[in-house]
Design a protein around this motif. Structure first.
Motif, PDB file in Angstrom:
ATOM      1  N   ARG A   1       0.840  -1.213   0.000  1.00  0.00           N
ATOM      2  CA  ARG A   1       0.000   0.000   0.000  1.00  0.00           C
ATOM      3  C   ARG A   1       0.872   1.258   0.000  1.00  0.00           C
ATOM      4  NH1 ARG A   1      -4.128  -0.288   4.837  1.00  0.00           N
ATOM      5  NH2 ARG A   1      -4.891   1.591   3.793  1.00  0.00           N
ATOM      6  N   PHE A   2       1.908   1.239   0.827  1.00  0.00           N
ATOM      7  CA  PHE A   2       2.773   2.411   0.901  1.00  0.00           C
ATOM      8  C   PHE A   2       3.531   2.623  -0.405  1.00  0.00           C
ATOM      9  CE2 PHE A   2       6.971   4.274   1.845  1.00  0.00           C
ATOM     10  CZ  PHE A   2       6.565   5.509   2.320  1.00  0.00           C
ATOM     11  N   ALA A   3       4.017   1.541  -1.005  1.00  0.00           N
ATOM     12  CA  ALA A   3       4.755   1.670  -2.259  1.00  0.00           C
ATOM     13  C   ALA A   3       3.854   2.193  -3.377  1.00  0.00           C
ATOM     14  CB  ALA A   3       5.357   0.312  -2.654  1.00  0.00           C
ATOM     15  N   ASN A   4       2.614   1.705  -3.440  1.00  0.00           N
ATOM     16  CA  ASN A   4       1.678   2.197  -4.454  1.00  0.00           C
ATOM     17  C   ASN A   4       1.377   3.681  -4.254  1.00  0.00           C
ATOM     18  OD1 ASN A   4       1.524  -0.367  -5.574  1.00  0.00           O
ATOM     19  ND2 ASN A   4      -0.275  -0.952  -4.360  1.00  0.00           N
ATOM     20  N   TRP A   5       1.182   4.052  -2.991  1.00  0.00           N
ATOM     21  CA  TRP A   5       0.878   5.466  -2.702  1.00  0.00           C
ATOM     22  C   TRP A   5       2.075   6.358  -3.020  1.00  0.00           C
ATOM     23  CZ3 TRP A   5       3.266   8.591   1.024  1.00  0.00           C
ATOM     24  CH2 TRP A   5       2.681   9.833   1.227  1.00  0.00           C
ATOM     25  N   ALA A   6       3.274   5.936  -2.615  1.00  0.00           N
ATOM     26  CA  ALA A   6       4.476   6.742  -2.869  1.00  0.00           C
ATOM     27  C   ALA A   6       4.753   6.862  -4.364  1.00  0.00           C
ATOM     28  CB  ALA A   6       5.682   6.119  -2.154  1.00  0.00           C
ATOM     29  N   GLY A   7       4.550   5.779  -5.103  1.00  0.00           N
ATOM     30  CA  GLY A   7       4.755   5.850  -6.546  1.00  0.00           C
ATOM     31  C   GLY A   7       3.787   6.806  -7.216  1.00  0.00           C
ATOM     32  N   ALA A   8       2.528   6.773  -6.790  1.00  0.00           N
ATOM     33  CA  ALA A   8       1.546   7.701  -7.352  1.00  0.00           C
ATOM     34  C   ALA A   8       1.856   9.140  -6.958  1.00  0.00           C
ATOM     35  CB  ALA A   8       0.141   7.312  -6.888  1.00  0.00           C
ATOM     36  N   LEU A   9       2.370   9.325  -5.717  1.00  0.00           N
ATOM     37  CA  LEU A   9       2.695  10.672  -5.251  1.00  0.00           C
ATOM     38  C   LEU A   9       3.810  11.295  -6.088  1.00  0.00           C
ATOM     39  CD1 LEU A   9       2.159  12.841  -3.073  1.00  0.00           C
ATOM     40  CD2 LEU A   9       3.937  11.748  -1.695  1.00  0.00           C
ATOM     41  N   LEU A  10       4.760  10.490  -6.518  1.00  0.00           N
ATOM     42  CA  LEU A  10       5.842  11.001  -7.360  1.00  0.00           C
ATOM     43  C   LEU A  10       5.323  11.515  -8.696  1.00  0.00           C
ATOM     44  CD1 LEU A  10       8.638   8.341  -6.715  1.00  0.00           C
ATOM     45  CD2 LEU A  10       8.493  10.663  -5.802  1.00  0.00           C
ATOM     46  N   HIS A  11       4.164  11.035  -9.122  1.00  0.00           N
ATOM     47  CA  HIS A  11       3.543  11.500 -10.365  1.00  0.00           C
ATOM     48  C   HIS A  11       2.481  12.573 -10.108  1.00  0.00           C
ATOM     49  CE1 HIS A  11       5.274   7.580 -11.556  1.00  0.00           C
ATOM     50  NE2 HIS A  11       5.384   8.126 -12.759  1.00  0.00           N
ATOM     51  N   GLY A  12       2.442  13.085  -8.876  1.00  0.00           N
ATOM     52  CA  GLY A  12       1.514  14.161  -8.544  1.00  0.00           C
ATOM     53  C   GLY A  12       0.138  13.707  -8.116  1.00  0.00           C
ATOM     54  N   ASP A  13      -0.053  12.412  -7.882  1.00  0.00           N
ATOM     55  CA  ASP A  13      -1.347  11.874  -7.471  1.00  0.00           C
ATOM     56  C   ASP A  13      -1.281  11.517  -5.989  1.00  0.00           C
ATOM     57  OD1 ASP A  13      -3.813  10.740  -7.218  1.00  0.00           O
ATOM     58  OD2 ASP A  13      -3.382   8.965  -8.427  1.00  0.00           O
ATOM     59  N   MET A  14      -2.073  12.221  -5.168  1.00  0.00           N
ATOM     60  CA  MET A  14      -2.072  11.981  -3.731  1.00  0.00           C
ATOM     61  C   MET A  14      -3.075  10.914  -3.321  1.00  0.00           C
ATOM     62  SD  MET A  14      -1.731  15.912  -2.323  1.00  0.00           S
ATOM     63  CE  MET A  14      -1.254  15.400  -0.673  1.00  0.00           C
ATOM     64  N   GLY A  15      -3.725  10.303  -4.286  1.00  0.00           N
ATOM     65  CA  GLY A  15      -4.687   9.253  -3.987  1.00  0.00           C
ATOM     66  C   GLY A  15      -6.101   9.777  -3.910  1.00  0.00           C
TER      67      GLY A  15
END
Length: 345
Positions: free
Chosen positions: A86-100
């Motif tokens: 879950r953390f890896a998916n969230w961090a990867g999306a955050l690097l692309h500007g998506d906070m979930g």
């Protein structure tokens, strides 16, 4: 002349290199801070006893729900996904500007934060400025009149506020000015039943007064007491005794010797107070039902909305980091010696 010109160019180049290193260090620290904050939030939510499915559908509905429906909702809330994934998916999306996506508000986290941030920033900004200015003024006056009636009143006021819980003071102000006197609304940031297009700036300011007053009053004590002690130290210094021996008045001593020497520590303390004022805003927003980031953080925490909680935590950490960085910048403005030391670092 040529030697002086070359020396000036070398000095400017050294300053530029020093500032570049200074900014690079802070960028790295900021990135590590964001990573640590996100990791801690996900870890805390993963070990929390709160079941997001049960917290959001209600106890009665959860008891009468089938196992298949519970499993479906648990999958929707990510309960069956391991913590690190879950953390890896969230961090990867955050690097692309998506906070979930906030599952509690059924909207992107960035939109929820943007919608709530305006209210919180207005509340915290007003409280931060008012508490800083008022606390600094009271501290200077109390220090200049040490042992007098004004000093005793200011210290008593500060000691009383320092021992008063924020939520209790908010409830007291709410009962007096909203319930008994009826001067201000009981809560919310806009009038009830009025569309967003019809809300005026006066309406928003009217709803903002009591929360901002509560948060401002509680922030006065630290800066006032700290400034008072610094003023007392300056007034007991040798150069102030020399100034008095030259015939300078008390007002001249305070204006020309005290203010400049106590401004730097006061700025430091007030910039560091940003973290405390954000924590206080959480309680104030709950008391006054004020729709800001603090109230959204409580909702996200009680509902297990990890994406929204992590997003708000990142914003709050960025505010605190920015406050400390602002203090460092103001150091150089108020004390040129700090600019020299930063350039050499």
């Amino acid at each position: 002349m040529e030697a002086k010109g070359l020396s000036g160019k070398i000095s400017r180049f050294g300053t530029l290199v020093g500032m570049t290193k200074y900014l690079a260090r802070h960028i790295v620290r900021f990135a590590l801070l964001m990573l640590a904050v996100g990791l801690v939030v996900f870890a805390l939510v993963s070990v929390s006893p709160i079941d997001p499915v049960q917290a959001n559908v209600g106890q009665a509905a959860y008891v009468n729900m089938s196992e298949a429906k519970r499993a479906q909702l648990a999958s929707y809330w990510g309960g069956d996904v391991p913590f690190w994934e879950r953390f890896a998916n969230w961090a990867g999306a955050l690097l692309h500007g998506d906070m979930g996506t906030s599952l509690r508000f059924n909207a992107p986290v960035s939109e929820v934060i943007a919608h709530r941030a305006a209210n919180s920033l207005a509340l915290m900004g007003i409280a931060w400025v008012v508490s800083g200015v008022l606390g600094f003024a009271l501290g200077v006056v109390a220090g200049a009149r040490r042992g007098g009636a004004v000093d005793r009143v200011v210290r008593g006021y500060c000691f009383l506020l320092a021992s008063t819980p924020t939520f209790w003071l908010g409830l007291l102000i709410l009962m007096i000015f909203a319930v008994q006197l009826g001067w201000f609304p009981i809560g919310f940031s806009v009038p009830i039943g009025v569309s967003a297009a019809d809300v005026t700036l006066a309406d928003a300011a009217h709803h903002l007064v009591l929360p901002a007053l509560t948060l401002s009053v509680t922030g006065v004590a630290n800066i006032a007491l700290h400034t008072r002690e610094k003023v007392v130290d300056v007034l007991e210094s040798d150069y102030v005794r020399f100034a008095r021996a030259r015939g300078e008045s008390d007002l001249s001593v305070v204006l020309h010797h005290c203010l400049r020497n106590v401004a730097l520590p006061a700025v430091t303390l007030q910039c560091a107070f940003i973290s405390e004022i954000f924590g206080g805003s959480v309680l104030v927003e709950q008391v006054f039902s004020y729709p800001g980031l603090g109230q959204a953080a409580v909702t996200a925490g009680l509902g297990g909305d990890v994406a929204l909680l992590a997003g708000i935590a990142l914003v709050s950490a960025a505010l605190v980091f920015g406050g400390n960085l602002l203090a460092n910048i103001l150091y150089g403005v108020l004390d040129p010696r700090m600019r020299v030391s930063e350039g050499r670092a």
